[in-house]
Design a protein around this motif. Structure first.
Motif, PDB file in Angstrom:
ATOM      1  N   LEU B 157       0.844  -1.205   0.000  1.00  9.70           N
ATOM      2  CA  LEU B 157       0.000   0.000   0.000  1.00  9.70           C
ATOM      3  C   LEU B 157       0.870   1.242   0.000  1.00  9.70           C
ATOM      4  O   LEU B 157       0.621   2.201  -0.732  1.00  9.70           O
ATOM      5  CB  LEU B 157      -0.920   0.007   1.227  1.00  9.70           C
ATOM      6  N   ILE B 158       1.901   1.217   0.839  1.00 14.49           N
ATOM      7  CA  ILE B 158       2.790   2.383   0.873  1.00 14.49           C
ATOM      8  C   ILE B 158       3.600   2.451  -0.408  1.00 14.49           C
ATOM      9  O   ILE B 158       3.733   3.492  -1.035  1.00 14.49           O
ATOM     10  CB  ILE B 158       3.731   2.313   2.091  1.00 14.49           C
ATOM     11  N   GLY B 159       4.144   1.309  -0.811  1.00  9.63           N
ATOM     12  CA  GLY B 159       5.097   1.291  -1.914  1.00  9.63           C
ATOM     13  C   GLY B 159       4.475   1.614  -3.263  1.00  9.63           C
ATOM     14  O   GLY B 159       5.133   2.208  -4.116  1.00  9.63           O
ATOM     15  N   ILE B 160       3.256   1.198  -3.509  1.00 16.62           N
ATOM     16  CA  ILE B 160       2.672   1.429  -4.832  1.00 16.62           C
ATOM     17  C   ILE B 160       1.867   2.720  -4.865  1.00 16.62           C
ATOM     18  O   ILE B 160       1.949   3.482  -5.811  1.00 16.62           O
ATOM     19  CB  ILE B 160       1.781   0.240  -5.247  1.00 16.62           C
ATOM     20  N   GLY B 162       1.842   5.254  -2.528  1.00 18.74           N
ATOM     21  CA  GLY B 162       2.304   6.299  -1.618  1.00 18.74           C
ATOM     22  C   GLY B 162       2.773   7.552  -2.341  1.00 18.74           C
ATOM     23  O   GLY B 162       2.627   7.685  -3.557  1.00 18.74           O
ATOM     24  N   ALA B 163       3.358   8.471  -1.568  1.00 15.54           N
ATOM     25  CA  ALA B 163       3.831   9.734  -2.124  1.00 15.54           C
ATOM     26  C   ALA B 163       5.218   9.547  -2.751  1.00 15.54           C
ATOM     27  O   ALA B 163       5.640   8.429  -3.016  1.00 15.54           O
ATOM     28  CB  ALA B 163       3.844  10.791  -1.026  1.00 15.54           C
ATOM     29  N   GLU B 164       5.951  10.646  -2.939  1.00 10.96           N
ATOM     30  CA  GLU B 164       7.171  10.616  -3.759  1.00 10.96           C
ATOM     31  C   GLU B 164       8.199   9.609  -3.247  1.00 10.96           C
ATOM     32  O   GLU B 164       8.797   8.864  -4.001  1.00 10.96           O
ATOM     33  CB  GLU B 164       7.833  12.000  -3.793  1.00 10.96           C
ATOM     34  N   ASN B 165       8.422   9.599  -1.940  1.00  8.81           N
ATOM     35  CA  ASN B 165       9.474   8.755  -1.383  1.00  8.81           C
ATOM     36  C   ASN B 165       8.981   7.380  -0.995  1.00  8.81           C
ATOM     37  O   ASN B 165       9.473   6.776  -0.060  1.00  8.81           O
ATOM     38  CB  ASN B 165      10.046   9.437  -0.142  1.00  8.81           C
ATOM     39  N   ARG B 166       8.001   6.888  -1.708  1.00  5.39           N
ATOM     40  CA  ARG B 166       7.272   5.715  -1.214  1.00  5.39           C
ATOM     41  C   ARG B 166       8.130   4.459  -1.089  1.00  5.39           C
ATOM     42  O   ARG B 166       7.982   3.696  -0.151  1.00  5.39           O
ATOM     43  CB  ARG B 166       6.075   5.440  -2.102  1.00  5.39           C
ATOM     44  N   VAL B 167       9.060   4.269  -2.062  1.00  2.06           N
ATOM     45  CA  VAL B 167       9.816   3.020  -2.024  1.00  2.06           C
ATOM     46  C   VAL B 167      10.690   2.960  -0.780  1.00  2.06           C
ATOM     47  O   VAL B 167      10.742   1.960  -0.058  1.00  2.06           O
ATOM     48  CB  VAL B 167      10.660   2.878  -3.303  1.00  2.06           C
ATOM     49  N   TYR B 168      11.360   4.088  -0.535  1.00  2.00           N
ATOM     50  CA  TYR B 168      12.211   4.138   0.659  1.00  2.00           C
ATOM     51  C   TYR B 168      11.383   3.877   1.917  1.00  2.00           C
ATOM     52  O   TYR B 168      11.757   3.068   2.770  1.00  2.00           O
ATOM     53  CB  TYR B 168      12.894   5.513   0.724  1.00  2.00           C
ATOM     54  N   ALA B 169      10.252   4.552   2.018  1.00  2.00           N
ATOM     55  CA  ALA B 169       9.441   4.408   3.228  1.00  2.00           C
ATOM     56  C   ALA B 169       8.935   2.978   3.378  1.00  2.00           C
ATOM     57  O   ALA B 169       8.929   2.426   4.480  1.00  2.00           O
ATOM     58  CB  ALA B 169       8.265   5.381   3.184  1.00  2.00           C
ATOM     59  N   ALA B 170       8.540   2.375   2.250  1.00  4.52           N
ATOM     60  CA  ALA B 170       7.992   1.021   2.329  1.00  4.52           C
ATOM     61  C   ALA B 170       9.064   0.038   2.788  1.00  4.52           C
ATOM     62  O   ALA B 170       8.824  -0.793   3.663  1.00  4.52           O
ATOM     63  CB  ALA B 170       7.435   0.605   0.968  1.00  4.52           C
ATOM     64  N   VAL B 171      10.245   0.141   2.193  1.00  5.85           N
ATOM     65  CA  VAL B 171      11.304  -0.801   2.553  1.00  5.85           C
ATOM     66  C   VAL B 171      11.735  -0.585   3.994  1.00  5.85           C
ATOM     67  O   VAL B 171      11.938  -1.545   4.748  1.00  5.85           O
ATOM     68  CB  VAL B 171      12.491  -0.646   1.582  1.00  5.85           C
ATOM     69  N   LYS B 172      11.826   0.676   4.397  1.00  5.47           N
ATOM     70  CA  LYS B 172      12.215   0.958   5.783  1.00  5.47           C
ATOM     71  C   LYS B 172      11.183   0.390   6.757  1.00  5.47           C
ATOM     72  O   LYS B 172      11.532  -0.255   7.744  1.00  5.47           O
ATOM     73  CB  LYS B 172      12.358   2.466   5.974  1.00  5.47           C
TER      74      LYS B 172
END
Lengths: 502, 517, 100
Positions: B157-160, B162-172
Motif C-alpha cells: 500500500l505504501i510502496g505502490i 504512496g507519495a514521492e518517497n514511497r519506495v524508501y518508506a515502504a522498505v524501511k
C-alpha cells in the motif's frame, strides 16, 4: 569359507527407486538414438515418466527400516523423504527444461539422461550407509552435473562454469575420500553403524582419535564444497551463473540434498559419540559446524546484497540457505536433538525445493535466448506486464526470506526451534538477524517488480510447461504453509541416531 | 467451551479472505464492482463484530467463542481463536476502521495516476484479515504469523500508492519492523520449547500455577531476555521512543487509507501484544522493567509533542502526535493496575478513532489541494464550513477535551499511573505535561489550517464534501461522542478480564520489590 | 615389515603435494594431475590401512577410487578440450568471464 550371499539378501526392492532410475537412464541413452531430432521432447517425457515411476515406488518405502546390498545402503524414512525431494526437483527441472533447451538450441537427448544419472546419484547418496557408497554416489551425482553445467558449449560462460565446477568438485571429492580413508584407518570399517560402534571404543587422545578427528574434518571439507558452505563456496556463483538455468535450479536443490544427506549420516549417525572431552553432551564436531554455519549465513547473505545478476544473487542465497541447514546439522550435535534436527532439515529441503525452483522458473521466463535478461534490473515493472508471474515471484521471495504465509517460514522456524533446543542460542540469533538482511535483497526484486517504473519485460520464456512448473512450486510453497503436517508427518519416524545404537 | 461448529470469530476472521478471493476473480477494469465488493465485505465484517460484542458475556474473565484446530500438533501449535475483554474492543475497532478506509479510498484520485485498483482492494482485504487474526489468535506462533503478515499488504500500500518517497518508506517500514520481530520469534520458540505448547492461555496458567518458570534474577536474567525479545518487537510496532523513526516516513508516504489503518489499528498490535503476552507470561520481568519502560513512554509523550511544533507538514504532525499518544497507552499498561490497563485499552480505541479521523481530514484536504504543507492552507473553515466543524470536533477529541473520547482514556491512564505501585506521582506529573503540550500543537495545527483569513486564491473554491467522505467521517464523529459521553459501555466488557490480569500481575509487584531492591 | 605409520606419512605427503598443486599451478592439466595425485595418496592410505586391519574392505574402496578417477578423467579431459577449442588456452586464471 566365504559365504556367497544369495540375491534375496541384497534387498534389492528397497533400492528400487534409485535402481530404476539408473536402469531407465541407461535404457534412455539407447532409446534416444531412435528419436528423431525434431521430436526430442519425447525424451523429456520418457525421463519424466521414469521419475514418476520412481516416485510412486518410493512412496511405498516410507515405512521401511532396513538395509540393502549387505549394509551398503539404508532404506528408511530419511532416504525415502530425500528421494521424494530429489525426484520432485528433477521432475520440475524437466518441466522447466523442455522449452528452454529448445529455444536456446541445446536440445539433445543426453541432457535428460545425464539429469537422470545425477538424480540416481543423489538418491544413492540419501541411502548411503557406507563410506564407499557415499563416495561413489557423490561422484555419480557430480560428474553428470559437471557435464550439464558445460552443456551450453560453445558458450564460454557455460564451459567455464563446467570446468570450474569440475576442478573444484574433484578437489572436494579427493578431500572427502581421503577423510574416508582416515576414518577407515581409525575404526577399521567403512560401514556407518560399525563406525558408530567402533568410535565409542576409541581412546581419547590416542592416535586413532587423531586420525578420526582429521578424517572427519576432511570429510566435512569435502561435503562443505558440495553444499556450498563458507569457506568452500567460491565456485558457486560462477557455476550458477554459467550453467543453463534449469540445471542451476536443479543443482541448487539436488546437490544440497546429497551433501546434507551424507553429512547427517556421517556426523549424526556415525560420529555422535565422538567426543573429545569426557562427559560432554555435545559431539566434537559441533563447534566446527556451528562456526561454518555462522560464517556461511553471514557471508552468503551479505555478499548477496551487492549482486546485480539474479542467478548470482540466487547463488549467494543458496549459500545462505546452506547455512540455515547447517544450523540444523550443528543442532544435531547435541545429545537427544539429532532426530528432531534431521526432521527440521528434511522439511527445510522440501520447502527450499519448491521455493527455489519456483524462483528459478520465473528467472527462466525472463531469460532471453542468448542468455541475457538475467539481471535484477530486468525485473523492473514485471507486475505491469505479467502480474501473475510477478505475484508468484514475490511469494517465492517471501518464502526465501522465511516470511509467513509461506513454506519458508515454517521451515525456518523448525530449524530455529531445534537450534534453540540444542542450546545454540548465539547461532539462532545470527540465523534470525541474517534472515532480516536477506529480506533486503529478496525484497529488492519485489521492489523492482511492483514499485519500479517501467513497462516490464514481456517474459516470453514463460511457456506453458514453465508456467506449470511455476504453479507447482507456488502450490507447494503455499500448501506446506497451510498444512505443514504434510511435510512433517512423513518424517515423523526419522531416527538417525537411535536406530543405530547397537 | 469448545464450540462444535464454526465459531463466530472464525467467520469474522475469514470473511475478508473470502472477499479477497472474490476480488481476485473480478476483472481489473471493473473498478466499481471491486470497490463495492470490498466495501460490502468490510461492512458485513463490522456488523458481525457488533453481533460478537452483543453476544459477549462481560462477566467471564477468560476466552469466549473459542475455536481450536490443530495446525502442527507435534509441536503444540494450533489455530486457536478466542475473544476476551482485552481483544473485544480491538476487534470491533479493526472492523470499524476498515469500511472507513475503503470509503476514503473510493473518494480518492490515486488510482487515476497509479492504477491497479484491484490490487489495492485486494491488499486492503488481506490487511483486514491479518489484523483481525492478530487480535483473535491465542497461539504464539500463529499470532506471530499474523503479526508479520500485516507487513506485506501495508508494504505494498505504501510502496505502490504512496507519495514521492514511497519506495524508501515502504522498505524501511518492512525491514525495521521485521528486524524487531525476528528476536520475538526466538523468544516465542524458547517459551514454546519450555512449555510444550504455544497456546497463550495454557502457558499463562502454567506460569501462574508454578508449573512453568522462567528464571528471574533482576533486569538481566533469562526471563528478562525473553521479555526484551518480545518487548522490542512490540515497542517498534507501537512505536515507542526511540524506536519510532520508521513511523513518520511510513505515515507521510502512505496513501490516506494506509495512514488511517496504520494509526488506527496496526500500531495497536504492539500495545495489544504487551497486554496479551508480556504482563501475564513474564510478570516478574514486567514489574522490574516497568519503570524503565515508563520513562521511555514519557520521553515519547513529550518528545512527540515537542517535535509536532517543528512540523510544517500536516501528516508528519499527526504522525508525531501518534508517537505522543501511543506513549500514553504504554504508560497506562505499565502502571500494572486495573485502571491503567483499562484506560490504555480504551485509549487504543480512542486513538484509533481520533487519529484515524485526523488522517482522514488531512487526506481529504490533500485530495483538494495536493499539498500537505500547513502554510498552504488558512481559513479553510470559511470555504468548507461543515468540514471545518467536523474537523474541530475530531481535533478537540484528540486533544482530550472533556466530554469527548480522548479525555476519558487519558484521565483513566493518569489515575492509574498516579495510583500505581511501580510508577507513581512523578510519572503522572510528566504525563500531564504531555496533555498540555498536545492541546497546544493540536490547536496550532487547527488554527493554521482552518482559522484566519481565506487569503489564498486556490483555497477559495474547494469542492464540497461528497457522500463517501460524509460516510467516512460521520462514523468517526459517532465514535467520538459515544465514547466520550457513555464510556461505561466500553469499560463494561473489559472490566472482568482486566481486573483478573491486574490481580495476577499485582501479586508479583510485591514479590519483585522484595527480590530486587 | 614397514610400519603402517610410514605408509600413512607417505600418503599424507603425497596428498599435501596434490593440494599444493591444485592451489598453486595454473595449467588445468597439471591441476587435474594434482587431483589424481590426491586420489592416489588416498589409495595408498587405504591399502595400508587394509593391511593394518587385515580387512579387505580397504582394498575394495581403493578399487572404487581407481574406477571413479577414471570416470573423472574422461569427463575432465573432455571439458578441458572443449574449453581449449574456444579459448585456445587452458590457463585457469583466464577463466574469468563471470565476476561479481
Amino acid at each position: 569359507m566365504i559365504q556367497v550371499p544369495s540375491l534375496s539378501d541384497f534387498n534389492l526392492q528397497y533400492t528400487l527407486p534409485a535402481l530404476s532410475i539408473v536402469v531407465w537412464a541407461a535404457a534412455l541413452l539407447i532409446i534416444d538414438l531412435f528419436i528423431p531430432r525434431e521430436r526430442k521432447q519425447t525424451t523429456a517425457w520418457l525421463a519424466a515418466g521414469g521419475l514418476v515411476f520412481a516416485f510412486v515406488v518410493n512412496a511405498f518405502l516410507f515405512n521401511v527400516n532396513d538395509e540393502a546390498f549387505l549394509g551398503m545402503f539404508r532404506a528408511d524414512q530419511f532416504t525415502a523423504y530425500l528421494n521424494a525431494v530429489v525426484l520432485g526437483a528433477a521432475f520440475i527441472g524437466v518441466l522447466m527444461s523442455v522449452d528452454y533447451i529448445k529455444r536456446i538450441g541445446i536440445e539433445r537427448g543426453e541432457y535428460y539422461v545425464l539429469l537422470l544419472f545425477s538424480v540416481a546419484g543423489m538418491m544413492f547418496m540419501a541411502a548411503a550407509n557406507d563410506l564407499i557408497a557415499v563416495f561413489v554416489a557423490l561422484e555419480l551425482l557430480s560428474i553428470p552435473l559437471y557435464v550439464l553445467s558445460a552443456f551450453r558449449a560453445p558458450d564460454t560462460k557455460s564451459e567455464e562454469s563446467g570446468l570450474k565446477y569440475f576442478i573444484l568438485g574433484a578437489f572436494a571429492s579427493a578431500f572427502l575420500v581421503y577423510g574416508a580413508a582416515l576414518i577407515y584407518g581409525a575404526t577399521g570399517t567403512t560401514n556407518i553403524p560399525a563406525i558408530f560402534a567402533a568410535v565409542s571404543g576409541i581412546e581419547i587422545g590416542g592416535s586413532a582419535s587423531i586420525l578420526l578427528l582429521i578424517g572427519s574434518g576432511l570429510m566435512l571439507v569435502g561435503l562443505g564444497f558440495k553444499v556450498a558452505a563458507v569457506p568452500f563456496h567460491m565456485w558457486t556463483p560462477d557455476v550458477y551463473e554459467g550453467a543453463p538455468t534449469p540445471i542451476t535450479a536443479f543443482m541448487s536443490v539436488g546437490a544440497k540434498v546429497g551433501g546434507f544427506a551424507a553429512m547427517f549420516r556421517i556426523l549424526a549417525s556415525a560420529l555422535p559419540t565422538f567426543i573429545l572431552m569426557d562427559a560432554s553432551l555435545h559431539a566434537a564436531w559441533q563447534t566446527t559446524v556451528w562456526i561454518l554455519a555462522a560464517a556461511t549465513l553471514i557471508l552468503g547473505n551479505l555478499v548477496a546484497i551487492s549482486q546485480s545478476n539474479v542467478k548470482r544473487m540466487l547463488a549467494y542465497s543458496s549459500i545462505a540457505h546452506a547455512g540455515y541447514i547447517l544450523m540444523a546439522v550443528a543442532a544435531a550435535g547435541t545429545a537427544g536433538v539429532a532426530d528432531a534436527a534431521a526432521r527440521a532439515a528434511l522439511f527445510y529441503l522440501l520447502a527450499y525445493m519448491f521455493t527455489n525452483l519456483g524462483a528459478f522458473a520465473i528467472a527462466i521466463a525472463l531469460e532471453k535466448d542468448d542468455g541475457s535478461g538475467t539481471n535484477i534490473s530486468d525485473f523492473t515493472g514485471l507486475a505491469k506486464s505479467r502480474p501473475g508471474l510477478a505475484a508468484m515471484m514475490a511469494f517465492f521471495m517471501l518464502s526465501l526470506t522465511g516470511f509467513p504465509p509461506t513454506a519458508g517460514f515454517v521451515a525456518k522456524f523448525l530449524i530455529f526451534q531445534q537450534t534453540l533446543d540444542a542450546g545454540l542460542v548465539p547461532l539462532a540469533i545470527i540465523g534470525v538477524l541474517t534472515s532480516v538482511i536477506s529480506g533486503y535483497y529478496y525484497l529488492n526484486i519485489v521492489v523492482k517488480m511492483f514499485l519500479g517504473d517501467g513497462e516490464g519485460d514481456p517474459a516470453e520464456g514463460a511457456t506453458p510447461h514453465l508456467r506449470w512448473a511455476a504453479y507447482a512450486c507456488f502450490a507447494g510453497t503455499l500448501i506446506l504453509f497451510v498444512l505443514p503436517v504434510l511435510g512433517t508427518d512423513i518424517a515423523s519416524s526419522v531416527h538417525l541416531a537411535t536406530a543405530l545404537i547397537p | 467451551m469448545e464450540a462444535t461448529g464454526l465459531s463466530l470469530l472464525t467467520v469474522i476472521l475469514f470473511l475478508p479472505l473470502v472477499g479477497m478471493t472474490i476480488i481476485l476473480f473480478i476483472p481489473g477494469d471493473q473498478g466499481r464492482n471491486i470497490r463495492y465488493t470490498a466495501l460490502g465485505f468490510s461492512v458485513v465484517t463490522f456488523a458481525l463484530s457488533l453481533v460478537m460484542w452483543a453476544s459477549f458475556d462481560p462477566n467471564v474473565a477468560g476466552l469466549q467463542m473459542v475455536q481450536r484446530w490443530d495446525w502442527m500438533p507435534t509441536f503444540g501449535i494450533s489455530y486457536y481463536v478466542g475473544v476476551d475483554g482485552i481483544s473485544l474492543l480491538l476487534i470491533v475497532l479493526t472492523a470499524f476502521i476498515m469500511p472507513i478506509a475503503i470509503l476514503v479510498s473510493m473518494a480518492s484520485h490515486i488510482f487515476q495516476e497509479r492504477g491497479r485498483e484491484k490490487w489495492y482492494y485486494l491488499f486492503l482485504m488481506v490487511l483486514e484479515w491479518a489484523m483481525l487474526g492478530a487480535f483473535m489468535i491465542q497461539d504464539l506462533i500463529v499470532f506471530y504469523i499474523f503479526f508479520e503478515i500485516t507487513l506485506v499488504p501495508m508494504y505494498f500500500l505504501i510502496g505502490i500508492w504512496g507519495a514521492e518517497n514511497r519506495v524508501y518508506a515502504a522498505v524501511k517500514f518492512f525491514l525495521y519492523t521485521l528486524a524487531g520481530s525476528v528476536l520475538m520469534l526466538l523468544a516465542i520458540l524458547y517459551v514454546g520449547n519450555q512449555a510444550g505448547t504455544f497456546a497463550i492461555p495454557e502457558i499463562v496458567s502454567m506460569v501462574h500455577s508454578g508449573a512453568l518458570t522462567f528464571p528471574f534474577d533482576g533486569l538481566f536474567s533469562t526471563q528478562s531476555y525473553l521479555f526484551l525479545g518480545f518487548f522490542i518487537a512490540f515497542a517498534i510496532k507501537v512505536p515507542l521512543w526511540p524506536f519510532h523513526s520508521w513511523l513518520p516516513d511510513a505515515h507521510v508516504q502512505a496513501p490516506t487509507a494506509g495512514s488511517v489503518i496504520l494509526a488506527g489499528v496496526l500500531l495497536k498490535l504492539g500495545t495489544y501484544g504487551m497486554i496479551r503476552v508480556l504482563l501475564p507470561i513474564f510478570p516478574e520481568a514486567t514489574v522490574a522493567w516497568a519503570p524503565i519502560v515508563a520513562v521511555l513512554a514519557i520521553i515519547g509523550i513529550i518528545y512527540g509533542a515537542w517535535v509536532c511544533y517543528a512540523q510544517d507538514d500536516a501528516k508528519k504532525l499527526v504522525a508525531y502526535s501518534s508517537v505522543s499518544h501511543m506513549g500514553f497507552i504504554v504508560l497506562g499498561i505499565f502502571a500494572l493496575n486495573g485502571q491503567g490497563i483499562q484506560g490504555s485499552i480504551l485509549q487504543m480505541v480512542n486513538h484509533g478513532v481520533s487519529t484515524g479521523g485526523l488522517f482522514l481530514i488531512v487526506g481529504m484536504l490533500y485530495e483538494r489541494r495536493h499539498t500537505k504543507k500547513l502554510a498552504d492552507y488558512g481559513g479553510i473553515w470559511k470555504a468548507l464550513p461543515v468540514f471545518g466543524a467536523i474537523s474541530l470536533v475530531i481535533t478537540l477529541s484528540s486533544m482530550g477535551l472533556p466530554g469527548l473520547n480522548g479525555f476519558i482514556g487519558e484521565f483513566t491512564i493518569l489515575l492509574g499511573t498516579f495510583g500505581s505501585e511501580v510508577l507513581g506521582f512523578f510519572f503522572a506529573l510528566f504525563a500531564t505535561l504531555g496533555i498540555i503540550l498536545a492541546a497546544v500543537y493540536m490547536l496550532y495545527m487547527f488554527q493554521k489550517v482552518f482559522m484566519g483569513e481565506l487569503d489564498k486564491e486556490e483555497n477559495k473554491h474547494l469542492p464540497d464534501m461528497n457522500w463517501m467522505e460524509y460516510a467516512a467521517l460521520i462514523p468517526v464523529l459517532v465514535g467520538v461522542f459515544l465514547i466520550g459521553l457513555y464510556p461505561a459501555l466500553f469499560f463494561a466488557p473489559m472490566n472482568t478480564t482486566v481486573m483478573e490480569l491486574a490481580a495476577q500481575v499485582g501479586h508479583f509487584v510485591t514479590t519483585v520489590a522484595q527480590a530486587v531492591p | 615389515m614397514v610400519q603402517t605409520e610410514m605408509y600413512i606419512l607417505l600418503s599424507a605427503i603425497l596428498f599435501v603435494l596434490g593440494v599444493m598443486g591444485v592451489l598453486f599451478r595454473r595449467n588445468a592439466i597439471i591441476v587435474f594431475m594434482s587431483v589424481e595425485l590426491m586420489l592416489n595418496a588416498t589409495n595408498l592410505a587405504l591399502a595400508a590401512f587394509a593391511r593394518h586391519w587385515g580387512m579387505e574392505s580397504g582394498h575394495l574402496f581403493a578399487f572404487f577410487v581407481i574406477t571413479v578417477a577414471a570416470a573423472e578423467v574422461a569427463v575432465g579431459l573432455a571439458l578441458i578440450v572443449a574449453i581449449f577449442r574456444t579459448k585456445h588456452s587452458i590457463n585457469i586464471d583466464e577463466l574469468h568471464q563471470m565476476q561479481g
